[in-house]
Design a protein around this motif. Structure first.
Motif, PDB file in Angstrom:
ATOM      1  N   ALA A  98       1.231  -1.701  -0.041  1.00  0.00           N
ATOM      2  CA  ALA A  98       0.060   0.199   0.094  1.00  0.00           C
ATOM      3  C   ALA A  98       0.678   1.068  -0.311  1.00  0.00           C
ATOM      4  CB  ALA A  98      -1.233  -0.116   1.211  1.00  0.00           C
ATOM      5  N   VAL A  99       1.801   1.193   0.264  1.00  0.00           N
ATOM      6  CA  VAL A  99       2.575   1.944   0.585  1.00  0.00           C
ATOM      7  C   VAL A  99       3.617   2.630  -0.567  1.00  0.00           C
ATOM      8  CG1 VAL A  99       4.904   3.525   1.994  1.00  0.00           C
ATOM      9  CG2 VAL A  99       2.594   1.940   3.172  1.00  0.00           C
ATOM     10  N   ILE A 136       2.249   4.292  -3.477  1.00  0.00           N
ATOM     11  CA  ILE A 136       1.936   6.120  -3.643  1.00  0.00           C
ATOM     12  C   ILE A 136       3.401   5.858  -4.678  1.00  0.00           C
ATOM     13  CG2 ILE A 136       2.469   7.977  -2.136  1.00  0.00           C
ATOM     14  CD1 ILE A 136       1.134   5.530  -0.142  1.00  0.00           C
ATOM     15  N   TYR A 143      -2.695   4.550   6.792  1.00  0.00           N
ATOM     16  CA  TYR A 143      -3.219   2.944   6.807  1.00  0.00           C
ATOM     17  C   TYR A 143      -3.150   2.198   7.790  1.00  0.00           C
ATOM     18  CZ  TYR A 143      -2.984  -1.599   5.071  1.00  0.00           C
ATOM     19  OH  TYR A 143      -2.922  -2.730   5.276  1.00  0.00           O
ATOM     20  N   ALA A 148      -3.774   4.533  -0.571  1.00  0.00           N
ATOM     21  CA  ALA A 148      -2.884   4.650  -1.655  1.00  0.00           C
ATOM     22  C   ALA A 148      -3.133   5.503  -2.711  1.00  0.00           C
ATOM     23  CB  ALA A 148      -1.807   2.877  -1.530  1.00  0.00           C
ATOM     24  N   SER A 172      -7.554   9.458   4.199  1.00  0.00           N
ATOM     25  CA  SER A 172      -6.548   9.246   3.169  1.00  0.00           C
ATOM     26  C   SER A 172      -5.272  11.021   2.668  1.00  0.00           C
ATOM     27  CB  SER A 172      -6.585   8.374   2.617  1.00  0.00           C
ATOM     28  OG  SER A 172      -4.189   8.523   2.106  1.00  0.00           O
TER      29      SER A 172
END
Length: 453
Positions: free
Chosen positions: A113-114, A117, A142, A184, A380
């Protein structure tokens, strides 16, 4: 404990971990030749930062006992994984698998997920600033969102005490359309706005992908790992995993056709980059819906996602937003399409047992899916923009114009992926030699012209 289920979850975790190096190839091939190492380093940096945080307090914050209305788990309850490390007969179980296996499985979700980005900030972000952003974002964005979506627990009286989106609101998200892709994608949009456009964005042909075989290889590795991502979320070697596996095949196959059709009608040709991007778009869209749709509806969703994401990617030039590698157009848009499509085509006989509009369920499920999707998007985006803005105003987030012109690989990492100007590829030791920026700048255009040709 069921050893077959445990084996499947552990193998699935390994498959999902492989997705991040696969993403590094996918993104790396889409960048310029002088930025490929930095692109890959940002993915590996995400693995390092998130892995440490997950073991210390990340798992506990996401899956510990709820401390407030389904918003967050207790980050200190299982700090350092205390309480889940016992083996043998005393091993704590989650369903039919040891909890420690579940810890590993969810860790690799947080990592990918990170890493997703990074595609929005190619060629222009300071590596240290990125690592700091990754550490803060995974901690304050997250982890809470993972708790909202993935935490399903009950107290001693049987009262639900899990996340407010998944367990409370009843949103269907089998494997992370909201928690991973919308999450993300929203952060990617925020950082693209903060860092601004690359020099020559939309005009300089050198911004084209420098290595399309890397892109195809990365897409293949992502698809391979995605079977662990989706089917592994069944947390068992069972019929649900098989059902999800088939949908994870069906949707991206159709999505490739949808993307290529748009390219053919719009541009007059179908491209390898389009095929790779279409596959990823289909995988993104089916992620939340893989347990809710029949395979035929999964193909319809894939076809729709491929076409819509292909059109969405083109909007960045009209809007002037330099989402470098189309994270917003593929992951944010694809995640929203897949999450909302559940409200239309969820089949009551599917493992998710949702009842979509097309099956007489009315608008109730679609409404819940919409609330869940846009709650994650808003949270987010606002937090990512705030974190990125603070970092940009304090330590600076973007590299200098000179470093961008010379190439981010040499400027930040003292390395080169390829042989520029007769020099061997590899590292340049900062204590013994220096690579003049003028040399890299002077030799790069000719080299890049050959690569593009």
């Amino acid at each position: 404990m069921n050893t077959g289920d445990t084996a499947w979850v552990l193998v699935s975790a390994a498959l999902v971990l492989l997705m991040t190096p696969g993403l590094a190839f996918f993104y790396g091939g889409m960048t310029r030749a002088k930025g490929v190492l930095n692109m890959m380093m940002m993915s590996f940096g995400a693995m390092a930062v998130v892995g440490v945080i997950w073991i210390l307090f990340g798992y506990s914050a996401a899956f510990g006992t709820d401390v407030g209305g389904g918003l967050l788990g207790n980050p200190l309850q299982k700090f350092g994984l205390q309480g889940v490390l016992a083996t043998g007969a005393g091993a704590p179980l989650l369903g039919s698998i040891p909890e420690i296996a579940f810890v590993g499985f969810q860790a690799v979700f947080a990592i990918i997920a990170v890493a997703l980005i990074t595609g929005a900030i190619a060629d222009r972000a300071k590596f240290g600033a990125w690592l700091l952003f990754a550490a803060i974002w995974v901690s304050v964005v997250y982890l809470p969102v993972a708790h909202w979506v993935f935490s399903f627990t009950k107290d001693a009286a049987g009262k639900p005490t899990g996340g407010w989106i998944g367990q409370g609101l009843g949103v269907i998200d089998f494997a992370g359309g909201t928690a991973v892709h919308i999450n993300a994608g929203a952060a990617a949009l925020a950082l693209a706005l903060i860092l601004g456009k690359r020099k020559g964005f939309g005009k300089d042909p050198s911004h084209r992908p420098h290595n399309l075989p890397f892109v195809m290889l990365g897409a293949g590795l992502l698809w391979f790992g995605w079977f662990g991502f989706n089917a592994g979320s069944a947390l068992g070697a069972n019929a649900v995993a098989g059902y999800v596996w088939i949908n994870t095949l069906a949707a991206p196959c159709a999505a490739i056709l949808g993307w290529l059709l748009v390219e053919r009608l719009r541009d007059g040709h179908a491209t390898s980059l389009g095929a790779a991007s279409g596959a990823v778009a289909g995988l993104v869209a089916i992620t939340p819906a893989c347990s809710a749709l029949t395979p035929v509806w999964a193909m319809v969703l894939g076809l729709l996602a491929g076409a819509v994401c292909a059109l969405a990617v083109g909007l960045k030039y009209r809007l002037g937003i330099d989402d470098s590698l189309d994270v917003v157009g593929v992951h944010l848009v694809g995640g929203i399409v897949g999450t909302l499509f559940i409200g239309l085509a969820a089949n009551p006989t599917s493992p998710a047992a949702g009842q979509g509009l097309f099956y007489g369920g009315g608008l109730e499920l679609l409404g819940r899916q919409t609330i869940g999707a846009f709650a994650v998007f808003g949270y987010s985006f606002v937090l990512a923009f705030t974190i990125g803005w603070i970092i940009n105003k304090t330590m600076g987030f973007r590299i200098s114009k000179d470093h961008e012109a010379a190439g981010i690989d040499v400027s930040l990492h003292a390395e080169s992926a390829y042989d520029f100007g007769g020099r061997s590829s590899g590292s340049f030791h900062p204590l013994t030699e220096r690579l003049p920026a003028a040399t890299a700048t002077r030799t790069e255009p000719a080299t890049e012209a050959k690569v593009n040709a």
